[in-house]
Design an enzyme around this catalytic site. Sequence first.
Site, PDB file in Angstrom:
ATOM      1  CD  GLU A  56      -1.841  -2.417   1.648  1.00  0.00           C
ATOM      2  OE1 GLU A  56      -0.592  -2.583   1.814  1.00  0.00           O
ATOM      3  OE2 GLU A  56      -2.705  -3.053   1.656  1.00  0.00           O
ATOM      4  CG  PHE A  67     -10.288  -9.009  11.359  1.00  0.00           C
ATOM      5  CD1 PHE A  67      -9.117  -9.676  11.750  1.00  0.00           C
ATOM      6  CD2 PHE A  67     -10.813  -9.010  10.077  1.00  0.00           C
ATOM      7  CE1 PHE A  67      -8.247 -10.017  10.818  1.00  0.00           C
ATOM      8  CE2 PHE A  67      -9.695  -9.745   9.041  1.00  0.00           C
ATOM      9  CZ  PHE A  67      -8.522 -10.070   9.434  1.00  0.00           C
ATOM     10  CD  GLN A  68      -7.770  -7.027   7.851  1.00  0.00           C
ATOM     11  OE1 GLN A  68      -8.562  -6.653   7.138  1.00  0.00           O
ATOM     12  NE2 GLN A  68      -6.456  -7.447   7.579  1.00  0.00           N
ATOM     13  CE  LYS A 103     -17.370  -6.384   3.705  1.00  0.00           C
ATOM     14  NZ  LYS A 103     -16.731  -7.389   3.915  1.00  0.00           N
ATOM     15  CG  MET A 131      22.459  11.305   3.205  1.00  0.00           C
ATOM     16  SD  MET A 131      23.703  12.584   2.298  1.00  0.00           S
ATOM     17  CE  MET A 131      22.850  13.134   0.802  1.00  0.00           C
TER      18      MET A 131
HETATM   19  C1  LIG Z   1      18.652  13.952   1.538  1.00  0.00           C
HETATM   20  C2  LIG Z   1      18.098  15.308   1.611  1.00  0.00           C
HETATM   21  C3  LIG Z   1      18.782  16.666   1.265  1.00  0.00           C
HETATM   22  C4  LIG Z   1      18.366  17.469   0.659  1.00  0.00           C
HETATM   23  N1  LIG Z   1      19.059  18.690   0.629  1.00  0.00           N
HETATM   24  C5  LIG Z   1      18.495  19.829   0.102  1.00  0.00           C
HETATM   25  C6  LIG Z   1      19.329  21.128  -0.299  1.00  0.00           C
HETATM   26  O1  LIG Z   1      20.552  20.758  -0.394  1.00  0.00           O
HETATM   27  N2  LIG Z   1      18.389  21.979  -1.086  1.00  0.00           N
HETATM   28  C7  LIG Z   1      17.147  22.004  -0.985  1.00  0.00           C
HETATM   29  O2  LIG Z   1      16.737  23.167  -1.549  1.00  0.00           O
HETATM   30  N3  LIG Z   1      16.428  21.122  -0.334  1.00  0.00           N
HETATM   31  C8  LIG Z   1      17.109  20.159   0.095  1.00  0.00           C
HETATM   32  N4  LIG Z   1      16.268  18.926   0.839  1.00  0.00           N
HETATM   33  C9  LIG Z   1      14.804  19.263   0.438  1.00  0.00           C
HETATM   34  C10 LIG Z   1      14.277  19.890   1.912  1.00  0.00           C
HETATM   35  O3  LIG Z   1      14.259  18.755   2.791  1.00  0.00           O
HETATM   36  C11 LIG Z   1      12.828  20.357   1.547  1.00  0.00           C
HETATM   37  O4  LIG Z   1      11.922  19.322   1.073  1.00  0.00           O
HETATM   38  C12 LIG Z   1      12.856  21.486   0.426  1.00  0.00           C
HETATM   39  O5  LIG Z   1      13.929  22.270   0.476  1.00  0.00           O
HETATM   40  C13 LIG Z   1      11.661  22.323   0.432  1.00  0.00           C
HETATM   41  O6  LIG Z   1      11.461  23.093  -0.629  1.00  0.00           O
HETATM   42  P1  LIG Z   1      10.646  24.254  -0.866  1.00  0.00           P
HETATM   43  O7  LIG Z   1      11.043  25.286   0.233  1.00  0.00           O
HETATM   44  O8  LIG Z   1      10.444  24.666  -2.468  1.00  0.00           O
HETATM   45  O9  LIG Z   1       9.477  24.081  -0.350  1.00  0.00           O
HETATM   46  P2  LIG Z   1       8.100  23.028  -0.735  1.00  0.00           P
HETATM   47  O10 LIG Z   1       7.940  21.840   0.276  1.00  0.00           O
HETATM   48  O11 LIG Z   1       7.826  22.512  -2.286  1.00  0.00           O
HETATM   49  O12 LIG Z   1       6.918  23.724  -0.398  1.00  0.00           O
HETATM   50  C14 LIG Z   1       6.273  24.685  -1.204  1.00  0.00           C
HETATM   51  C15 LIG Z   1       5.868  26.066  -0.655  1.00  0.00           C
HETATM   52  O13 LIG Z   1       5.051  26.685  -1.397  1.00  0.00           O
HETATM   53  C16 LIG Z   1       3.839  27.037  -0.974  1.00  0.00           C
HETATM   54  N5  LIG Z   1       2.941  26.939  -2.088  1.00  0.00           N
HETATM   55  C17 LIG Z   1       2.383  25.707  -2.614  1.00  0.00           C
HETATM   56  N6  LIG Z   1       1.478  25.846  -3.668  1.00  0.00           N
HETATM   57  C18 LIG Z   1       1.638  27.371  -3.834  1.00  0.00           C
HETATM   58  C19 LIG Z   1       0.666  28.035  -4.684  1.00  0.00           C
HETATM   59  N7  LIG Z   1       0.136  27.635  -5.606  1.00  0.00           N
HETATM   60  N8  LIG Z   1       1.112  29.320  -4.919  1.00  0.00           N
HETATM   61  C20 LIG Z   1       2.161  29.932  -3.913  1.00  0.00           C
HETATM   62  N9  LIG Z   1       2.593  29.185  -2.917  1.00  0.00           N
HETATM   63  C21 LIG Z   1       2.392  27.850  -2.909  1.00  0.00           C
HETATM   64  C22 LIG Z   1       3.667  26.131   0.064  1.00  0.00           C
HETATM   65  O14 LIG Z   1       2.695  26.704   0.969  1.00  0.00           O
HETATM   66  C23 LIG Z   1       5.048  25.768   0.648  1.00  0.00           C
HETATM   67  O15 LIG Z   1       5.219  27.070   1.592  1.00  0.00           O
HETATM   68  C24 LIG Z   1      16.862  17.763   0.873  1.00  0.00           C
HETATM   69  C25 LIG Z   1      16.088  16.396   1.042  1.00  0.00           C
HETATM   70  C26 LIG Z   1      16.685  15.363   1.356  1.00  0.00           C
HETATM   71  C27 LIG Z   1      15.924  14.217   1.440  1.00  0.00           C
HETATM   72  C1  LIG Z   2      12.653   5.188   5.139  1.00  0.00           C
HETATM   73  C2  LIG Z   2      14.036   5.685   5.654  1.00  0.00           C
HETATM   74  N1  LIG Z   2      14.740   5.159   6.440  1.00  0.00           N
HETATM   75  C3  LIG Z   2      15.986   5.721   6.761  1.00  0.00           C
HETATM   76  C4  LIG Z   2      16.418   6.876   5.992  1.00  0.00           C
HETATM   77  C5  LIG Z   2      17.721   7.717   6.273  1.00  0.00           C
HETATM   78  N2  LIG Z   2      18.518   7.558   5.161  1.00  0.00           N
HETATM   79  C6  LIG Z   2      18.797   8.674   4.411  1.00  0.00           C
HETATM   80  S1  LIG Z   2      19.817   8.358   3.138  1.00  0.00           S
HETATM   81  C7  LIG Z   2      20.063   6.896   3.516  1.00  0.00           C
HETATM   82  C8  LIG Z   2      20.760   6.182   2.717  1.00  0.00           C
HETATM   83  C9  LIG Z   2      20.323   5.611   1.450  1.00  0.00           C
HETATM   84  O1  LIG Z   2      21.137   4.596   0.798  1.00  0.00           O
HETATM   85  P1  LIG Z   2      20.988   4.360  -0.749  1.00  0.00           P
HETATM   86  O2  LIG Z   2      19.647   4.101  -1.282  1.00  0.00           O
HETATM   87  O3  LIG Z   2      21.851   3.129  -0.979  1.00  0.00           O
HETATM   88  O4  LIG Z   2      21.545   5.503  -1.434  1.00  0.00           O
HETATM   89  P2  LIG Z   2      22.998   6.307  -1.377  1.00  0.00           P
HETATM   90  O5  LIG Z   2      23.034   7.407  -0.408  1.00  0.00           O
HETATM   91  O6  LIG Z   2      23.853   5.301  -1.216  1.00  0.00           O
HETATM   92  O7  LIG Z   2      23.032   6.818  -2.692  1.00  0.00           O
HETATM   93  C10 LIG Z   2      19.480   6.493   4.753  1.00  0.00           C
HETATM   94  C11 LIG Z   2      19.344   4.964   5.271  1.00  0.00           C
HETATM   95  C12 LIG Z   2      15.419   7.615   5.130  1.00  0.00           C
HETATM   96  N3  LIG Z   2      15.781   8.655   4.472  1.00  0.00           N
HETATM   97  N4  LIG Z   2      14.306   6.912   4.888  1.00  0.00           N
END
Ligand SMILES: Cc1cc2nc3c(=O)[nH]c(=O)nc-3n(C[C@H](O)[C@H](O)[C@H](O)COP(=O)(O)OP(=O)(O)OC[C@H]3O[C@@H](n4cnc5c(N)ncnc54)[C@H](O)[C@@H]3O)c2cc1C
Ligand SMILES: Cc1ncc(C[n+]2csc(CCOP(=O)(O)OP(=O)(O)O)c2C)c(N)n1
Lengths: 163, 568
Positions: free
Chosen positions: B50, B112-113, B162, B478
């Site tokens: 799911e 159940f469930q 249901k 990472m």
């Molecule tokens: C491993 C990892 C590393 C990351 N590293 C980075 C990084 O280096 N740099 C980076 O930028 N991010 C990074 N992120 C992502 C970060 O965590 C955020 O998800 C992201 O930066 C949020 O983007 P945003 O500010 O564009 O907001 P979003 O989450 O896209 O939010 C959108 C915003 O726009 C508004 N909005 C929505 N619709 C409308 C509309 N129609 N009109 C006006 N406003 C609207 C919402 O209210 C909200 O405030 C990383 C994520 C991961 C998992």
């Molecule tokens: C469901 C979930 N569990 C744990 C994490 C924490 N986490 C972030 S990146 C990462 C490693 C991902 O490994 P892989 O998919 O091999 O990607 P790589 O960083 O090696 O490119 C982990 C464990 C996460 N983001 N999501």
Amino acid sequence: MRHIISLLMENESGALSRVSGLFSARAYNIESLNVAPTEDPTMSRMTIVTSGSDDVIEQINKQLNKLVDVVTVMDLTDGDHIERELMLVKVRAVGNDREELKRMADIFRGRVIDVSDNTYTIELTGTELKLDRFLQAIDHALILETVRTGASGIGRGDRILKL
Amino acid sequence: MELTGAEITIRCLQEEGVEYVFGYPGGAVLFIYDELFKQEQVKHVLVRHEQAAVHAADGYARSTDKVGVALVTSGPGVTNAVTGIATAYLDSIPLVVISGQVPTSFIGEDAFQEVDAVGITRPCVKHNFLVKDPKDIASTLKKAFYLAKSGRPGPVLVDIPKDVSNQKAEFSYPATVNIRSYNPQVQGDIGQIKRAVQMLLEAKRPMVYAGGGVILSDAAKQLTELVHLLGAPCTNTLMGLGGFPASDKQFVGMLGMHGTYEANMGMQNCDVLLAVGARFDDRVIGNVSHFNSVPRKIIHIDIDPASISKRVKVDVSIVGDVAHVVSGLLEVLKSSKQKPDATAQKDWWKQIAEWRSANSLSYKNSSELIKPQYVIETLHKITHGDAFVTSDVGQHQMWAAQYYKFDQPRRWINSGGLGTMGFGLPAAMGVQLAHPGATVACVTGEGSIQMNIQELSTCKQYDLPIKVIALNNRYLGMVRQWQEFFHGNRYSHSYMDALPDFVKLAEAYGHVGILVEKPSDVEGALQEAFARKDKLVFLDFRTDSTENVYPMVPGGKGLSEVILAEDL
Ligand SMILES: Cc1cc2nc3c(=O)[nH]c(=O)nc-3n(C[C@H](O)[C@H](O)[C@H](O)COP(=O)(O)OP(=O)(O)OC[C@H]3O[C@@H](n4cnc5c(N)ncnc54)[C@H](O)[C@@H]3O)c2cc1C
Ligand SMILES: Cc1ncc(C[n+]2csc(CCOP(=O)(O)OP(=O)(O)O)c2C)c(N)n1
Ligand SMILES: [Mg+2]
């Protein structure tokens, strides 16, 4: 700073938990919260007493407004308003204390609403501070039980919270 | 005419023009599945978990401007869906998730469930409903679709017991919807728009910082025009990539933790910052007090008032939809006699060019080891920068974001806010179904892909010719990178031992697998894979296991306190 926020929300099951869930999920303080239906049975009015920095209070207001079930929000602290809280206090009332407790209740404009051989139950309304003062004024050892509603608030004059 | 709740449910989906429902059956939704069976308009895609149903609906929504729909059973069906729902919530993706519930008379009896679906999902949905009467199904679903898509989008859950799906009620689908407590503001305030334009015209060092809101609002065109008129540099968040063309000379790359040097330095040194549909996330601005330590004026456009002044105080706030507000800015700007300060901007661009020359995305390619950056660059080349690219979470995600230069919106599909490993493959299924002829690549890691690998089976059943680009570094890369930088090289449980043979695994599911071990084979393998238009191809790239993502702003640091590759 302490803020008292009033809001109108849809009288739907689950609406209350959306508000209380918001406060716990976002780590906002709740000092008290009360809620009951209004004269329009489709809506409930809630009063929340909270505290936080101006930034936090601004976010609380915005996040509350964002809840789909919340119809309108007013921070009563932003202007003139009246606050009241209801307290019921059950006290041990025997011998000389009976007279003294009655006298204190009168001074605080409270009423004795239930009497038994050993107890009085006193009803008191007022601000939070007034209710606190009453509890300080009577002999602490005599207090058997207290129950408070938390503050309800309403704007003064033309400040009206309506749909 | 009277219809059963299940019939009504399907009729509503038809009325909404729903093309695909992603789901998994079970006891509580049997009546609904029965009605799905009796019609052809709404197609059902049977996933293998799911969570994948919700991610697939999510990928479908992100790559189109439609609402994604998922259908799950009660109890474990709902709990499995929660990660998908939270993923969509944090990235503001419009979804309607329909869940079955135990019969109304059983609710609260630990039946159940039975789980409290409304309670469990409450903190990660825009709104949710429990429908207690079949006559309420149509109006509730109408509201659900409207709430999901309007204002700040998000997932909405509708829980249907249901018995409610089996009882009859009169059906008529409401033409309009009115929720008195919900009135998102779409138009921006004209006074604020004028103030913003004035501020931008007076800027000496303007900067545009655009996020996911631009994509969600389908406002890439308007934004691009505005940036061109202003002559300002533009950066995108991870969620905003493609909202401004990466190949445009005014683009300075992604900003934030793994953003380019020029983007982050620009953020820190500009005098007027225009934030468009972006929420000043901690991964984006780093340390808040460091970010605030320089004087700059900030204009913030967002449809959600709660996004404004949440983490950073702003000077001009404009609540409204990006497309509408940016059009308003354009109108005022075009009719103004004043033009942007060309002399000042010349100096500003000189400064930016200097930062750019740090070449913060450069890497040393190798003839021995496959560099992950090289794989993404080659992917870009082979697909002419025109693919839909979904991603999982980790280093590979950052490299895909940095090196696949997105010129169009809705092409980059990833989990930014929740960072959900396991998102990539099911999201790609939704994308491929939404765009049958298009090229869809799923960039993943050997860790992430195993979180929803079972979906290879769904891909087989529905003939989805996705190209899985696994950057297999044998590490939870990472995590390993953070352990290298901040935990004294103690690689606690970040090594992936006993990996499966992905080629055989792909073959076992009826797909094609290709192992790539040499840099010289990278381009050929990609070419071969993308030539097989009708096949899912799983490419297992054995990449350099110690490669790190640069630049990096360590957590808690300021945007200019960056680690560049050559610093080490
Ligand atoms: C491993 C990892 C590393 C990351 N590293 C980075 C990084 O280096 N740099 C980076 O930028 N991010 C990074 N992120 C992502 C970060 O965590 C955020 O998800 C992201 O930066 C949020 O983007 P945003 O500010 O564009 O907001 P979003 O989450 O896209 O939010 C959108 C915003 O726009 C508004 N909005 C929505 N619709 C409308 C509309 N129609 N009109 C006006 N406003 C609207 C919402 O209210 C909200 O405030 C990383 C994520 C991961 C998992
Ligand atoms: C469901 C979930 N569990 C744990 C994490 C924490 N986490 C972030 S990146 C990462 C490693 C991902 O490994 P892989 O998919 O091999 O990607 P790589 O960083 O090696 O490119 C982990 C464990 C996460 N983001 N999501
Ligand atoms: Mg890995």
